[in-house]
Design a protein around this motif. Structure first.
Motif, PDB file in Angstrom:
ATOM      1  N   SER A   1       0.835  -1.205   0.000  1.00  0.00           N
ATOM      2  CA  SER A   1       0.000   0.000   0.000  1.00  0.00           C
ATOM      3  C   SER A   1       0.870   1.254   0.000  1.00  0.00           C
ATOM      4  CB  SER A   1      -0.915   0.010   1.226  1.00  0.00           C
ATOM      5  OG  SER A   1      -1.742  -1.138   1.245  1.00  0.00           O
ATOM      6  N   VAL A   2       0.567   2.141  -0.937  1.00  0.00           N
ATOM      7  CA  VAL A   2       1.280   3.417  -1.045  1.00  0.00           C
ATOM      8  C   VAL A   2       0.276   4.489  -1.456  1.00  0.00           C
ATOM      9  CG1 VAL A   2       3.222   4.651  -2.082  1.00  0.00           C
ATOM     10  CG2 VAL A   2       3.310   2.158  -1.900  1.00  0.00           C
ATOM     11  N   GLY A   3       0.157   5.543  -0.667  1.00  0.00           N
ATOM     12  CA  GLY A   3      -0.630   6.704  -1.055  1.00  0.00           C
ATOM     13  C   GLY A   3      -2.042   6.414  -1.513  1.00  0.00           C
ATOM     14  N   GLY A   4      -2.733   5.533  -0.813  1.00  0.00           N
ATOM     15  CA  GLY A   4      -4.128   5.275  -1.122  1.00  0.00           C
ATOM     16  C   GLY A   4      -4.384   4.189  -2.149  1.00  0.00           C
ATOM     17  N   VAL A   5      -3.328   3.539  -2.662  1.00  0.00           N
ATOM     18  CA  VAL A   5      -3.472   2.430  -3.602  1.00  0.00           C
ATOM     19  C   VAL A   5      -2.855   1.179  -2.985  1.00  0.00           C
ATOM     20  CG1 VAL A   5      -2.872   1.520  -5.890  1.00  0.00           C
ATOM     21  CG2 VAL A   5      -3.406   3.954  -5.605  1.00  0.00           C
ATOM     22  N   THR A   6      -3.554   0.048  -3.124  1.00  0.00           N
ATOM     23  CA  THR A   6      -3.043  -1.224  -2.618  1.00  0.00           C
ATOM     24  C   THR A   6      -3.003  -2.238  -3.751  1.00  0.00           C
ATOM     25  OG1 THR A   6      -3.924  -0.853  -0.397  1.00  0.00           O
ATOM     26  CG2 THR A   6      -3.413  -3.130  -0.997  1.00  0.00           C
ATOM     27  N   VAL A   7      -1.864  -2.913  -3.865  1.00  0.00           N
ATOM     28  CA  VAL A   7      -1.680  -3.961  -4.863  1.00  0.00           C
ATOM     29  C   VAL A   7      -1.422  -5.286  -4.161  1.00  0.00           C
ATOM     30  CG1 VAL A   7      -0.113  -4.840  -6.649  1.00  0.00           C
ATOM     31  CG2 VAL A   7      -0.858  -2.462  -6.718  1.00  0.00           C
TER      32      VAL A   7
ATOM     33  N   VAL B   1      -6.212  -3.830  -5.665  1.00  0.00           N
ATOM     34  CA  VAL B   1      -7.380  -4.231  -4.878  1.00  0.00           C
ATOM     35  C   VAL B   1      -7.989  -3.065  -4.109  1.00  0.00           C
ATOM     36  CG1 VAL B   1      -6.636  -6.630  -4.678  1.00  0.00           C
ATOM     37  CG2 VAL B   1      -5.910  -4.976  -2.938  1.00  0.00           C
ATOM     38  N   HIS B   2      -7.332  -1.941  -4.102  1.00  0.00           N
ATOM     39  CA  HIS B   2      -7.863  -0.742  -3.438  1.00  0.00           C
ATOM     40  C   HIS B   2      -7.267   0.482  -4.127  1.00  0.00           C
ATOM     41  CE1 HIS B   2      -9.394   1.923  -0.332  1.00  0.00           C
ATOM     42  NE2 HIS B   2      -8.193   2.452  -0.249  1.00  0.00           N
ATOM     43  N   GLY B   3      -8.105   1.492  -4.314  1.00  0.00           N
ATOM     44  CA  GLY B   3      -7.633   2.738  -4.903  1.00  0.00           C
ATOM     45  C   GLY B   3      -7.526   2.697  -6.417  1.00  0.00           C
ATOM     46  N   GLU B   4      -8.412   1.929  -7.059  1.00  0.00           N
ATOM     47  CA  GLU B   4      -8.330   1.820  -8.527  1.00  0.00           C
ATOM     48  C   GLU B   4      -8.440   3.177  -9.206  1.00  0.00           C
ATOM     49  OE1 GLU B   4     -10.881   0.013 -12.253  1.00  0.00           O
ATOM     50  OE2 GLU B   4     -10.838  -1.166 -10.389  1.00  0.00           O
ATOM     51  N   ASP B   5      -9.290   4.048  -8.702  1.00  0.00           N
ATOM     52  CA  ASP B   5      -9.447   5.366  -9.327  1.00  0.00           C
ATOM     53  C   ASP B   5      -8.129   6.129  -9.332  1.00  0.00           C
ATOM     54  OD1 ASP B   5     -12.090   4.832  -9.783  1.00  0.00           O
ATOM     55  OD2 ASP B   5     -12.854   6.066  -8.133  1.00  0.00           O
ATOM     56  N   ARG B   6      -7.425   6.070  -8.207  1.00  0.00           N
ATOM     57  CA  ARG B   6      -6.154   6.786  -8.130  1.00  0.00           C
ATOM     58  C   ARG B   6      -5.103   6.139  -9.031  1.00  0.00           C
ATOM     59  NH1 ARG B   6      -4.096   9.027  -2.456  1.00  0.00           N
ATOM     60  NH2 ARG B   6      -6.111  10.048  -2.808  1.00  0.00           N
ATOM     61  N   ALA B   7      -5.096   4.800  -9.059  1.00  0.00           N
ATOM     62  CA  ALA B   7      -4.167   4.098  -9.950  1.00  0.00           C
ATOM     63  C   ALA B   7      -4.441   4.472 -11.403  1.00  0.00           C
ATOM     64  CB  ALA B   7      -4.283   2.590  -9.751  1.00  0.00           C
TER      65      ALA B   7
ATOM     66  N   LEU C   1       3.295  -1.757 -12.182  1.00  0.00           N
ATOM     67  CA  LEU C   1       3.023  -1.868 -10.744  1.00  0.00           C
ATOM     68  C   LEU C   1       3.506  -0.613 -10.008  1.00  0.00           C
ATOM     69  CD1 LEU C   1       3.510  -5.006  -8.549  1.00  0.00           C
ATOM     70  CD2 LEU C   1       4.491  -2.849  -7.812  1.00  0.00           C
ATOM     71  N   THR C   2       4.733  -0.201 -10.275  1.00  0.00           N
ATOM     72  CA  THR C   2       5.241   0.995  -9.592  1.00  0.00           C
ATOM     73  C   THR C   2       4.461   2.236 -10.007  1.00  0.00           C
ATOM     74  OG1 THR C   2       6.960   1.250 -11.277  1.00  0.00           O
ATOM     75  CG2 THR C   2       7.576   0.099  -9.260  1.00  0.00           C
ATOM     76  N   ALA C   3       4.053   2.297 -11.286  1.00  0.00           N
ATOM     77  CA  ALA C   3       3.278   3.452 -11.745  1.00  0.00           C
ATOM     78  C   ALA C   3       1.935   3.520 -11.038  1.00  0.00           C
ATOM     79  CB  ALA C   3       3.082   3.387 -13.256  1.00  0.00           C
ATOM     80  N   SER C   4       1.270   2.387 -10.893  1.00  0.00           N
ATOM     81  CA  SER C   4      -0.032   2.372 -10.213  1.00  0.00           C
ATOM     82  C   SER C   4       0.104   2.805  -8.763  1.00  0.00           C
ATOM     83  CB  SER C   4      -0.650   0.973 -10.294  1.00  0.00           C
ATOM     84  OG  SER C   4      -1.104   0.693 -11.603  1.00  0.00           O
ATOM     85  N   LEU C   5       1.189   2.373  -8.115  1.00  0.00           N
ATOM     86  CA  LEU C   5       1.408   2.719  -6.715  1.00  0.00           C
ATOM     87  C   LEU C   5       1.998   4.117  -6.536  1.00  0.00           C
ATOM     88  CD1 LEU C   5       2.880  -0.640  -5.357  1.00  0.00           C
ATOM     89  CD2 LEU C   5       0.680   0.360  -4.747  1.00  0.00           C
ATOM     90  N   GLY C   6       2.529   4.685  -7.609  1.00  0.00           N
ATOM     91  CA  GLY C   6       3.193   5.978  -7.476  1.00  0.00           C
ATOM     92  C   GLY C   6       4.574   5.863  -6.866  1.00  0.00           C
TER      93      GLY C   6
END
Length: 215
Positions: free
Chosen positions: A31-37, A106-112, A136-141
């Motif tokens: 989990s990073v900045g509102g996104v979870t992978v 699995v969480h934060g798809e909009d932000r990803a 993966l890194t791009a989605s997590l920021g």
């Protein structure tokens, strides 16, 4: 997605040999900045005993974090285009890291999607949001600004939760894009993935002219 019980990772989890840690990271939540992978694919790299590793020839300013202590983040720029992120493992002083190759948002798809869809004519398919280390890194920021971050800080920017029970069904094979001896899938079958997961990246052999994606 099959729900599994997870717990916060601790230093002891990461301080074990990298080949023990890598398969047990499958199903882990990053989990990073509102996104979870949820990780579905990883690769192990064993430092000075692994010709596919950045740390094969010993520590450098770039790879120093890989030599410990365990539980830190190693981030590097690949092909001059994108970031790849690795979780440092193993006893202090012995370089080791697990490349996060692919996963499911699995969480934060909009932000990803804000990050992955930017500049594209069509939205990225759900399965491709984190299907590959750069995606993966791009989605997590995740960027180089987080290189060397302690993953276990309770107030840190990255949170890692690992399955309470390791996955029972794990596939193994050669690492993606690794050339030379380290790309030998018989000697180094150090890519681990969850069979049947649509987010697992396709296997591609190394291209000699390009630098391999590795930790």
């Amino acid at each position: 997605m099959t729900e599994v019980a997870v717990r916060a990772a601790d230093r002891a989890f990461f301080s074990r040999p990298v080949l023990e840690v890598a398969p047990e990271l499958l199903g882990a939540l990053i989990s990073v900045g509102g996104v979870t992978v949820r990780l579905t694919e990883v690769e192990a790299y064993a430092g000075t005993r692994d010709p596919g590793s950045h740390a094969f020839r010993g520590p450098t300013p770039r790879t120093a974090v890989m030599f410990g202590p365990a539980g830190y983040l190693y981030v590097y720029f690949s092909y001059g285009m994108h970031w790849c992120a690795n979780l440092v493992c193993g006893p202090d002083g012995e370089a080791g890291a697990v490349l996060m190759r692919a996963g499911e948002v699995v969480h934060g798809e909009d932000r990803a999607r804000e990050r992955r869809d930017a500049g594209r004519a069509r939205p990225v398919p759900v399965r491709d949001l984190a299907r590959g280390p750069a995606r993966l890194t791009a989605s997590l920021g995740l960027t180089g600004a987080l290189d060397g971050v302690d993953l276990l800080r309770t107030d840190g920017p990255v949170r890692v939760e690992v399955p309470e029970q390791p996955a029972r069904d794990v596939a193994t094979g050669p690492r993606v894009g690794v050339s030379g001896p380290g790309g030998d899938g018989t000697t180094y079958p150090w890519r681990f993935w969850l069979p049947g997961e649509p987010t697992v990246s396709p296997y591609r052999a190394a291209v000699a002219r390009r630098r391999a994606t590795r930790a």
